[in-house]
Scaffold this motif. Sequence first.
Motif, PDB file in Angstrom:
ATOM      1  N   HIS A  30       0.821  -1.204   0.000  1.00  0.00           N
ATOM      2  CA  HIS A  30       0.000   0.000   0.000  1.00  0.00           C
ATOM      3  C   HIS A  30       0.863   1.265   0.000  1.00  0.00           C
ATOM      4  CE1 HIS A  30      -3.447   2.548   0.814  1.00  0.00           C
ATOM      5  NE2 HIS A  30      -2.685   3.173   1.681  1.00  0.00           N
ATOM      6  N   GLN A  31       1.859   1.282   0.841  1.00  0.00           N
ATOM      7  CA  GLN A  31       2.739   2.451   0.920  1.00  0.00           C
ATOM      8  C   GLN A  31       3.373   2.742  -0.429  1.00  0.00           C
ATOM      9  OE1 GLN A  31       4.229   3.788   4.249  1.00  0.00           O
ATOM     10  NE2 GLN A  31       2.372   2.975   5.169  1.00  0.00           N
ATOM     11  N   ARG A  32       3.806   1.668  -1.067  1.00  0.00           N
ATOM     12  CA  ARG A  32       4.434   1.836  -2.384  1.00  0.00           C
ATOM     13  C   ARG A  32       3.456   2.376  -3.406  1.00  0.00           C
ATOM     14  NH1 ARG A  32       7.741  -3.167  -2.880  1.00  0.00           N
ATOM     15  NH2 ARG A  32       9.575  -2.691  -1.663  1.00  0.00           N
ATOM     16  N   MET A  33       2.293   1.783  -3.436  1.00  0.00           N
ATOM     17  CA  MET A  33       1.292   2.188  -4.415  1.00  0.00           C
ATOM     18  C   MET A  33       0.887   3.638  -4.195  1.00  0.00           C
ATOM     19  SD  MET A  33       0.984  -0.411  -6.290  1.00  0.00           S
ATOM     20  CE  MET A  33      -0.502  -0.506  -7.271  1.00  0.00           C
ATOM     21  N   LYS A  34       0.730   4.004  -2.956  1.00  0.00           N
ATOM     22  CA  LYS A  34       0.319   5.354  -2.627  1.00  0.00           C
ATOM     23  C   LYS A  34       1.408   6.344  -3.029  1.00  0.00           C
ATOM     24  CE  LYS A  34      -1.538   7.930   1.215  1.00  0.00           C
ATOM     25  NZ  LYS A  34      -1.756   7.947   2.664  1.00  0.00           N
ATOM     26  N   GLU A  35       2.630   5.999  -2.710  1.00  0.00           N
ATOM     27  CA  GLU A  35       3.760   6.851  -3.040  1.00  0.00           C
ATOM     28  C   GLU A  35       3.864   7.039  -4.548  1.00  0.00           C
ATOM     29  OE1 GLU A  35       8.160   5.908  -2.294  1.00  0.00           O
ATOM     30  OE2 GLU A  35       7.279   6.283  -0.326  1.00  0.00           O
ATOM     31  N   ALA A  36       3.734   5.943  -5.266  1.00  0.00           N
ATOM     32  CA  ALA A  36       3.822   5.995  -6.726  1.00  0.00           C
ATOM     33  C   ALA A  36       2.713   6.878  -7.287  1.00  0.00           C
ATOM     34  CB  ALA A  36       3.726   4.589  -7.305  1.00  0.00           C
ATOM     35  N   HIS A  37       1.559   6.742  -6.709  1.00  0.00           N
ATOM     36  CA  HIS A  37       0.415   7.524  -7.163  1.00  0.00           C
ATOM     37  C   HIS A  37       0.696   9.024  -7.027  1.00  0.00           C
ATOM     38  CE1 HIS A  37      -3.841   8.388  -7.825  1.00  0.00           C
ATOM     39  NE2 HIS A  37      -3.698   9.328  -6.917  1.00  0.00           N
ATOM     40  N   PHE A  38       1.160   9.428  -5.871  1.00  0.00           N
ATOM     41  CA  PHE A  38       1.398  10.846  -5.641  1.00  0.00           C
ATOM     42  C   PHE A  38       2.604  11.355  -6.402  1.00  0.00           C
ATOM     43  CE2 PHE A  38      -1.402  10.202  -1.995  1.00  0.00           C
ATOM     44  CZ  PHE A  38      -2.279  11.233  -2.259  1.00  0.00           C
ATOM     45  N   LYS A  39       3.577  10.490  -6.551  1.00  0.00           N
ATOM     46  CA  LYS A  39       4.765  10.877  -7.268  1.00  0.00           C
ATOM     47  C   LYS A  39       4.402  11.177  -8.718  1.00  0.00           C
ATOM     48  CE  LYS A  39       9.595   9.654  -7.686  1.00  0.00           C
ATOM     49  NZ  LYS A  39       9.706  10.022  -9.097  1.00  0.00           N
ATOM     50  N   GLN A  40       3.617  10.283  -9.276  1.00  0.00           N
ATOM     51  CA  GLN A  40       3.189  10.457 -10.651  1.00  0.00           C
ATOM     52  C   GLN A  40       2.412  11.758 -10.796  1.00  0.00           C
ATOM     53  OE1 GLN A  40      -0.010   7.841 -11.928  1.00  0.00           O
ATOM     54  NE2 GLN A  40       1.301   7.179 -13.578  1.00  0.00           N
ATOM     55  N   TYR A  41       1.567  11.998  -9.861  1.00  0.00           N
ATOM     56  CA  TYR A  41       0.744  13.191  -9.887  1.00  0.00           C
ATOM     57  C   TYR A  41       1.599  14.457  -9.798  1.00  0.00           C
ATOM     58  CZ  TYR A  41      -2.880  16.501  -8.567  1.00  0.00           C
ATOM     59  OH  TYR A  41      -3.702  17.573  -8.517  1.00  0.00           O
ATOM     60  N   THR A  42       2.461  14.522  -8.790  1.00  0.00           N
ATOM     61  CA  THR A  42       3.266  15.723  -8.624  1.00  0.00           C
ATOM     62  C   THR A  42       4.294  15.876  -9.736  1.00  0.00           C
ATOM     63  OG1 THR A  42       4.398  14.443  -6.955  1.00  0.00           O
ATOM     64  CG2 THR A  42       3.094  16.288  -6.191  1.00  0.00           C
ATOM     65  N   ASP A  43       4.839  14.754 -10.207  1.00  0.00           N
ATOM     66  CA  ASP A  43       5.806  14.823 -11.293  1.00  0.00           C
ATOM     67  C   ASP A  43       5.228  15.532 -12.507  1.00  0.00           C
ATOM     68  OD1 ASP A  43       7.777  13.681  -9.945  1.00  0.00           O
ATOM     69  OD2 ASP A  43       7.858  11.829 -11.093  1.00  0.00           O
ATOM     70  N   SER A  44       4.063  15.092 -12.935  1.00  0.00           N
ATOM     71  CA  SER A  44       3.506  15.691 -14.144  1.00  0.00           C
ATOM     72  C   SER A  44       3.082  17.133 -13.894  1.00  0.00           C
ATOM     73  CB  SER A  44       2.354  14.857 -14.693  1.00  0.00           C
ATOM     74  OG  SER A  44       1.512  14.425 -13.693  1.00  0.00           O
ATOM     75  N   ARG A  45       2.556  17.394 -12.711  1.00  0.00           N
ATOM     76  CA  ARG A  45       2.170  18.762 -12.383  1.00  0.00           C
ATOM     77  C   ARG A  45       3.382  19.692 -12.363  1.00  0.00           C
ATOM     78  NH1 ARG A  45      -3.358  20.231 -11.155  1.00  0.00           N
ATOM     79  NH2 ARG A  45      -4.055  19.011 -12.899  1.00  0.00           N
ATOM     80  N   THR A  46       4.415  19.246 -11.668  1.00  0.00           N
ATOM     81  CA  THR A  46       5.620  20.049 -11.541  1.00  0.00           C
ATOM     82  C   THR A  46       6.244  20.280 -12.902  1.00  0.00           C
ATOM     83  OG1 THR A  46       5.978  18.850  -9.508  1.00  0.00           O
ATOM     84  CG2 THR A  46       7.753  20.285 -10.219  1.00  0.00           C
ATOM     85  N   LYS A  47       6.318  19.213 -13.670  1.00  0.00           N
ATOM     86  CA  LYS A  47       6.939  19.323 -14.984  1.00  0.00           C
ATOM     87  C   LYS A  47       6.151  20.299 -15.856  1.00  0.00           C
ATOM     88  CE  LYS A  47       9.269  16.830 -18.498  1.00  0.00           C
ATOM     89  NZ  LYS A  47       8.889  16.149 -19.707  1.00  0.00           N
ATOM     90  N   LEU A  48       4.852  20.145 -15.831  1.00  0.00           N
ATOM     91  CA  LEU A  48       4.010  21.014 -16.637  1.00  0.00           C
ATOM     92  C   LEU A  48       4.201  22.472 -16.240  1.00  0.00           C
ATOM     93  CD1 LEU A  48       1.844  21.231 -18.795  1.00  0.00           C
ATOM     94  CD2 LEU A  48       0.127  20.932 -17.021  1.00  0.00           C
ATOM     95  N   ALA A  49       4.172  22.731 -14.951  1.00  0.00           N
ATOM     96  CA  ALA A  49       4.332  24.098 -14.461  1.00  0.00           C
ATOM     97  C   ALA A  49       5.673  24.670 -14.899  1.00  0.00           C
ATOM     98  CB  ALA A  49       4.212  24.130 -12.943  1.00  0.00           C
ATOM     99  N   GLN A  50       6.717  23.855 -14.779  1.00  0.00           N
ATOM    100  CA  GLN A  50       8.053  24.312 -15.172  1.00  0.00           C
ATOM    101  C   GLN A  50       8.120  24.610 -16.657  1.00  0.00           C
ATOM    102  OE1 GLN A  50      10.532  21.130 -13.932  1.00  0.00           O
ATOM    103  NE2 GLN A  50      10.864  21.929 -11.871  1.00  0.00           N
ATOM    104  N   GLU A  51       7.579  23.686 -17.435  1.00  0.00           N
ATOM    105  CA  GLU A  51       7.667  23.837 -18.883  1.00  0.00           C
ATOM    106  C   GLU A  51       6.858  25.040 -19.372  1.00  0.00           C
ATOM    107  OE1 GLU A  51       9.509  22.189 -21.086  1.00  0.00           O
ATOM    108  OE2 GLU A  51      10.436  21.015 -19.512  1.00  0.00           O
ATOM    109  N   LEU A  52       5.738  25.277 -18.727  1.00  0.00           N
ATOM    110  CA  LEU A  52       4.896  26.379 -19.171  1.00  0.00           C
ATOM    111  C   LEU A  52       5.541  27.730 -18.880  1.00  0.00           C
ATOM    112  CD1 LEU A  52       1.279  25.166 -18.360  1.00  0.00           C
ATOM    113  CD2 LEU A  52       2.427  25.278 -20.565  1.00  0.00           C
ATOM    114  N   GLN A  53       6.499  27.738 -17.966  1.00  0.00           N
ATOM    115  CA  GLN A  53       7.194  28.983 -17.652  1.00  0.00           C
ATOM    116  C   GLN A  53       8.285  29.286 -18.667  1.00  0.00           C
ATOM    117  OE1 GLN A  53       8.543  28.713 -13.639  1.00  0.00           O
ATOM    118  NE2 GLN A  53       6.521  29.106 -12.789  1.00  0.00           N
ATOM    119  N   LYS A  54       8.684  28.261 -19.401  1.00  0.00           N
ATOM    120  CA  LYS A  54       9.748  28.452 -20.376  1.00  0.00           C
ATOM    121  C   LYS A  54       9.186  28.913 -21.712  1.00  0.00           C
ATOM    122  CE  LYS A  54      12.350  24.451 -18.732  1.00  0.00           C
ATOM    123  NZ  LYS A  54      12.821  23.159 -19.263  1.00  0.00           N
TER     124      LYS A  54
END
Length: 96
Positions: A30-54
Amino acid sequence: MGKKYYCDYCDCSFHDSKEGRKKHNLGLVHQRMKEAHFKQYTDSRTKLAQELQKTPCRRYLQGFPCKFGDDCRFSHLLPHEIDHLRYAGDTSPLIV
Ligand SMILES: [Zn+2]
Ligand SMILES: [Zn+2]
């Protein structure tokens, strides 16, 4: 008898009880699945935010190779990739 508790992260269900949930939530899977879930979520959000600033990399978007690659200070995201990241942030695990 008894209710079933469904865990979205792990995509599994089990007999619902206070103990059962606690045990499940502390479980390694469960811990792994949850971590992966949030990581995936924040990764794409963070990446998108960064890229949109460029500023978009003109050369790259015109189909030329960019010698700076991933280190380029301009954005290499194509419009459909931006869409993909947007979409990825809003939904759960369907993307590969
Ligand atoms: Zn779980
Ligand atoms: Zn570039």
